[in-house]
Write a protein that holds these residues in place. Sequence first.
Motif, PDB file in Angstrom:
ATOM      1  N   GLY A  83     -27.402  20.117   7.372  1.00 45.65           N
ATOM      2  CA  GLY A  83     -26.565  20.100   6.786  1.00 45.65           C
ATOM      3  C   GLY A  83     -26.104  19.377   6.707  1.00 45.65           C
ATOM      4  N   ASP A 120     -22.508  22.509  -7.155  1.00 46.94           N
ATOM      5  CA  ASP A 120     -23.463  23.081  -7.608  1.00 46.94           C
ATOM      6  C   ASP A 120     -22.908  22.706  -8.799  1.00 46.94           C
ATOM      7  OD1 ASP A 120     -21.770  26.264  -6.646  1.00 46.94           O
ATOM      8  OD2 ASP A 120     -21.311  24.238  -8.060  1.00 46.94           O
ATOM      9  N   SER A 167     -27.916  23.072   4.414  1.00 43.57           N
ATOM     10  CA  SER A 167     -28.844  22.535   4.327  1.00 43.57           C
ATOM     11  C   SER A 167     -29.333  23.493   2.441  1.00 43.57           C
ATOM     12  CB  SER A 167     -30.581  22.329   5.163  1.00 43.57           C
ATOM     13  OG  SER A 167     -29.821  22.919   6.080  1.00 43.57           O
ATOM     14  N   LYS A 168     -29.268  24.668   2.869  1.00 43.13           N
ATOM     15  CA  LYS A 168     -29.399  25.588   1.203  1.00 43.13           C
ATOM     16  C   LYS A 168     -28.615  25.269   0.641  1.00 43.13           C
ATOM     17  CE  LYS A 168     -29.819  30.708   0.661  1.00 43.13           C
ATOM     18  NZ  LYS A 168     -28.587  30.377  -0.253  1.00 43.13           N
ATOM     19  N   GLU A 184     -27.193  22.384   0.366  1.00 45.52           N
ATOM     20  CA  GLU A 184     -27.656  20.858  -0.430  1.00 45.52           C
ATOM     21  C   GLU A 184     -29.089  20.941  -1.571  1.00 45.52           C
ATOM     22  OE1 GLU A 184     -28.052  18.447   2.518  1.00 45.52           O
ATOM     23  OE2 GLU A 184     -26.385  17.343   3.129  1.00 45.52           O
ATOM     24  N   LYS A 185     -29.898  21.597  -0.906  1.00 46.92           N
ATOM     25  CA  LYS A 185     -30.742  22.040  -1.708  1.00 46.92           C
ATOM     26  C   LYS A 185     -30.517  22.383  -2.962  1.00 46.92           C
ATOM     27  CE  LYS A 185     -34.041  23.033   1.814  1.00 46.92           C
ATOM     28  NZ  LYS A 185     -34.776  23.422   2.353  1.00 46.92           N
ATOM     29  N   GLU A 186     -29.512  22.875  -3.317  1.00 47.85           N
ATOM     30  CA  GLU A 186     -29.923  24.279  -4.778  1.00 47.85           C
ATOM     31  C   GLU A 186     -28.112  23.170  -5.546  1.00 47.85           C
ATOM     32  OE1 GLU A 186     -28.301  27.555  -3.063  1.00 47.85           O
ATOM     33  OE2 GLU A 186     -30.093  28.557  -2.343  1.00 47.85           O
TER      34      GLU A 186
END
Lengths: 235, 274
Positions: A127, A160, A171-172, A174-176
């Motif tokens: 991330g 978010d 990174s988690k 960023e993905k969500e």
Amino acid sequence: MEEEMHTDAKIRAETGAGSSPRGPGCSLRHFACEQNLLSRPDGSASFLQGDTSVLAGVYGPAEVKVSKEIFNKATLEVILRPKIGLPGVAEKSRERLIRNTCEAVVLGTLHPRTSITVVLQVVSDAGSLLACCLNAACMALVDAGVPMRALFCGVTCALDSDGTLVLDPTSKQEKEARAVLTFAVDNVERKLLMSSTKGLFSDAELQQCLAATQAASQHVFRFYRESLQRRYSKS
Amino acid sequence: MAEAASVAAECLAGCRARGARSVLGQVVLPGEELLLPEQEDAEGPGGAGERPLSLNAGARSRVRVICGPGLRRCGDRLLVTKCGRLRHKEPGGGGGGVYWVDSQQKRYVPVKGDHVIGIVTAKSGDIFKVDVGGSEPASLSYLSFEGATKRNRPNVQVGDLIYGQFVVANKDMEPEMVCIDSCGRANGMGVIGQDGLLFKVTLGLIRKLLAPDCEIIQEVGKLYPLEIVFGMNGRIWVKAKTIQQTLILANILEACEHMTSDQRKQIFSRLAES
């Protein structure tokens, strides 16, 4: 919003290394930096943000090919290598963003017809990769003694789905997130040097992210100062 | 938007320029602005004390300050461009002295008047191309040696080591060096002899070793008889009686940068015994 785990600041015993103590209101991950760790390049630095780690090497001012030389300033080149695989289009676009930031800050007119090359190697990506690359590039340029008119740092924000702002996302996160924004600011007047955004966000949210970035950049610049003071205190 | 206002206030507070004198000996970062001493008095809070009345009330007396490496003029202030410790040297005659930043660097940038060690890389016509570690090879004319004439050419081959000084070195032109001083004498410059070892160190170490009161060189001299040449471009050539001694000396000089003086004395005493 996820709670970040705050770890204690540890002082590394190697030359020019340092880690940051975290302020109460700032949710940046634990970061650490080490300078002058490679023997071949003129300047090198390794920057760690949480689990994201980037190694940077700077060569310059060095010889340049006649086809690439610019008569009145230095030719700045940035090469970004991913951890696995061949560099692709995403790396090329990040290289361009980092190069534009560096060109705004490096005093290229002092070294015309030379080349300054920044080589970045992604060691681990968890991330906020672009921000970590910017920080590593800045520390490596300082280590190489390239004349600059200011220092710069990169900060990433993630928004978010319910509008909560997270600085330095993993990174988690960023993905969500529905939007990820990366900004580069300088240390003279906290002016914006580069912005790279992905996703959907409103005007007010953009201003909110910018304000949060400028506040967070103070911590990064304080860390730069401590790290450099530690390096020069050994001589 | 109270946060934005407080952030803005902090930003402005952070970038207020500091006086150069107050930061001497401390680490300065690129982007900082420094005020010169006479401006500090004018702008400082409540500059009390007696000041002679000047006939033209508006003009401030200008003190001439030299901006050394790592600093640039920015309006009437100094802008720091490299990271390092700020230093100042008092002037001999009139003027404000010199300010500069002591930074640690590996890459050399040619400066006029510097003595450097170069390696001859090419010979084209009347000019030798010498690699000095900068961005361009320097040019050296064959007539710039002591006693050289068109008939009596110096014996210089590709791959030889040359100790010379720069006569032309600026950012716009190709650097030119000579092995002769202004009186026409070699003064130690020219082709460096056979054998010996050339190695590279950082520029800061060279400046430290060439400082007038450096004990390292005196201690090394007591250890073995040696010949040594320092180039300001970070290159050192050293020669002792045997290859082993030469290598020991090279290792000591490279390690000097990171050792404290006690560790150094220990190593020297250990070597002197063996």
